[in-house]
Design an enzyme around this catalytic site. Structure first.
Site, PDB file in Angstrom:
ATOM      1  CB  VAL A  74      66.171  24.980  32.542  1.00  0.00           C
ATOM      2  CG1 VAL A  74      66.925  23.938  33.354  1.00  0.00           C
ATOM      3  CG2 VAL A  74      65.088  24.321  31.696  1.00  0.00           C
ATOM      4  CB  ALA A 121      77.056  34.205  30.589  1.00  0.00           C
ATOM      5  CE  LYS A 168      65.592  19.327  24.189  1.00  0.00           C
ATOM      6  NZ  LYS A 168      64.656  19.830  25.137  1.00  0.00           N
ATOM      7  CB  VAL A 203      67.232  12.028  28.205  1.00  0.00           C
ATOM      8  CG1 VAL A 203      66.244  10.975  27.716  1.00  0.00           C
ATOM      9  CG2 VAL A 203      68.389  12.157  27.232  1.00  0.00           C
ATOM     10  N   GLY A 255      52.529  26.686  27.450  1.00  0.00           N
ATOM     11  CA  GLY A 255      53.988  26.780  27.589  1.00  0.00           C
ATOM     12  C   GLY A 255      54.711  25.462  27.387  1.00  0.00           C
ATOM     13  CD  GLU A 303      60.842  25.292  23.251  1.00  0.00           C
ATOM     14  OE1 GLU A 303      61.151  26.486  23.394  1.00  0.00           O
ATOM     15  OE2 GLU A 303      60.911  24.461  24.166  1.00  0.00           O
ATOM     16  CG  ASP A 359      62.682  17.546  22.139  1.00  0.00           C
ATOM     17  OD1 ASP A 359      63.642  18.199  22.556  1.00  0.00           O
ATOM     18  OD2 ASP A 359      61.919  16.895  22.893  1.00  0.00           O
ATOM     19  CE  LYS A 417      63.777  15.664  25.152  1.00  0.00           C
ATOM     20  NZ  LYS A 417      62.365  16.052  25.267  1.00  0.00           N
ATOM     21  N   GLY A 470      59.942  21.621  31.818  1.00  0.00           N
ATOM     22  CA  GLY A 470      59.518  22.607  32.810  1.00  0.00           C
ATOM     23  C   GLY A 470      60.666  23.026  33.701  1.00  0.00           C
TER      24      GLY A 470
HETATM   25  N1  HSE Z   1      59.915  20.600  24.161  1.00  0.00           N
HETATM   26  C1  HSE Z   1      60.287  19.501  24.986  1.00  0.00           C
HETATM   27  C2  HSE Z   1      59.046  18.656  25.235  1.00  0.00           C
HETATM   28  C3  HSE Z   1      60.869  20.026  26.261  1.00  0.00           C
HETATM   29  O1  HSE Z   1      57.955  19.015  24.820  1.00  0.00           O
HETATM   30  O2  HSE Z   1      59.173  17.595  25.820  1.00  0.00           O
HETATM   31  C4  HSE Z   1      61.744  19.077  27.011  1.00  0.00           C
HETATM   32  O3  HSE Z   1      62.800  18.597  26.278  1.00  0.00           O
END
Ligand code: HSE
Length: 434
Positions: free
Chosen positions: A14, A43, A105, A132, A187, A190, A201, A205, A302
């Site tokens: 990002v 950084a 998030k 989000v 991709g 994770e 995740d 959100k 992405g």
């Molecule tokens: N891993 C998250 C997803 C990325 O699959 O939506 C975006 O938050």
């Protein structure tokens, strides 16, 4: 007017996207913001790697605090992810009187109340559109565009990885593990996809969305969270036969005296809008009392989609940089003193329709015994079908009408104890939505 200086923490996917967008669209962005935006320091963990991306006039360091404390930094963009270090740096940025833009998030779900309180006290902005649904401007929509409404509910596909996995399982009959491997190759997921597949995740959100929708504090710890790792392929097939597909939804809704806050696999009708959101795409449905239903769709992850949100926040912060703090949009949509303590409901209080599947000995009286227990708990059966399993067993699938989950729990535990029930009773929730 002098450019605003951005100190960026992290140069991952990002971060590099943000760098690219700020450069590629610099002129258009300046026309909107009223002045130039420039990244002046970054950084990173690996300075040499970062140098491959950045101009020589950007200061590169491994010391995040030096970026945060640099008097020349006007806005800190936090893109390192993770929770604790990001939280420390963001709190330090606020203490230094800097505005913050973040897409983190997990940090906001866990520490948002503290971060927003500190920012309010210091008179700085913490903007988080990228946290989000990636590139979908859902925070802008809920916080500003729908400000006239008493929001009734939000239901969203807010994790792309799980939506990709479920889409592949349904379309091609691949197993969960095969679909997850594909998601990682592409991709989307994770390297450690636990937060994605276990619904965490999405819960991060959803906690933020609920807070902005209903004017309640961020309460990630109260989100009921179920992922898709234990979802059986056969339930996807049965759901399809019944006219539904299974999506991992984040749902928050006003219900009586409280707020439902839940993430779980959900059957939605195949002709509904959300069921047609395929692959890694995200979509969020928001129902307001004035506007009715509204739908937001786009890429939820992405480099460039998330950078689109980060840069939009940078433009907002730039425009409001010199405004009195009272004239800015409140972090959680409602004025901090006006947040409500309306409770988050337990799952036993949630109302939904249900899909139930169980394997039984196929003999007389089985269906009537199960139906009686459901009826005794006040649960009405909408439809059912039976599928033989070998010569003497069968799988029975029920769809119920709307019921209170506590009553469904009671019925399930009684059904589970029947001597002819051979499997765990599988329970999934069903939502009509749109
Ligand atoms: N891993 C998250 C997803 C990325 O699959 O939506 C975006 O938050």
């Amino acid at each position: 007017m002098k450019p605003l200086n951005i100190g960026m923490l992290g140069l991952g996917v990002v971060g590099r996207g943000t760098w690219k967008v700020l450069n590629d669209n610099a002129e258009e962005i300046a026309r909107r913001a009223g002045r130039n935006l420039q990244i002046t320091s970054v950084a990173v963990r690996d300075e040499d790697k970062a140098r491959q991306w950045l101009n020589n006039d950007v200061h590169v360091t491994t010391d995040g605090l030096s970026v945060v404390r640099d008097p020349n930094t006007d806005i800190v963009v936090e893109l390192i992810g993770g929770e604790e270090e990001a939280f420390d740096w963001v709190m330090e940025a606020i203490a230094q009187g800097k505005h913050v833009v973040t897409a983190n998030k997990a940090m906001l779900a866990n520490h948002g109340n503290e971060i927003f309180a500190a920012a309010h006290k210091k008179g700085v902005m913490v903007a988080y559109e990228g946290a989000v649904a990636g590139g979908i401007p859902i925070i802008k929509a809920v916080r500003e565009g729908l400000a006239a409404n008493r929001i009734q509910w939000i239901a969203g596909i807010i994790n792309g990885t799980t939506n990709y996995i479920l889409s592949q399982m349904r379309a091609y009959g691949v197993t969960f593990d095969e679909a997850l491997d594909q998601a990682q190759e592409l991709g989307y997921a994770e390297a450690d996809p636990t937060f994605d597949i276990e619904g965490v995740d999405a819960a991060h959100k959803l906690a933020l969305l609920a807070s902005m929708a209903f004017g309640i504090p961020v309460q990630f710890d109260k989100v009921h969270t179920e992922g898709i790792s234990s979802l059986a392929s056969e339930d996807i097939v049965h759901a399809d036969r019944l006219g539904y597909c299974i999506k991992l939804l984040g749902i928050t809704r006003r219900n009586g005296e409280g707020i439902e806050l839940r993430v779980h696999p959900t059957l939605v009708p195949t002709d509904s809008l959300l069921s047609n959101v395929e692959g890694a795409m995200n979509a969020v449905l928001v129902e307001g009392d004035v506007v009715g239903p509204t739908l937001y769709y786009g890429q939820g992850a992405g480099d460039l989609p998330t950078a689109s949100a980060v840069v939009a926040d940078l433009v907002d912060v730039t425009r409001l940089h010199s405004a009195s703090p009272d004239h800015r949009v409140p972090h959680l949509a409602f004025q901090p003193h006006a947040l409500s303590d309306v409770p988050v409901l337990s799952m036993a209080q949630v109302e939904s329709a249900y899909y139930l599947r169980l394997r039984v000995h196929d003999r007389p009286g089985v269906l009537s015994d199960i139906s009686r227990l459901l009826a005794d708990a006040g649960i009405s059966i909408g439809s059912m079908f039976q599928q033989p399993y070998g010569d003497e067993q069968a799988d029975i699938i029920f769809l119920t009408h709307q019921a209170v989950e506590g009553d469904v729990d009671t019925a399930i535990s009684q059904i589970q104890a029947l001597p002819f029930v051979l499997s765990e009773v599988i329970r999934l929730r069903v939502e009509a939505l749109l």
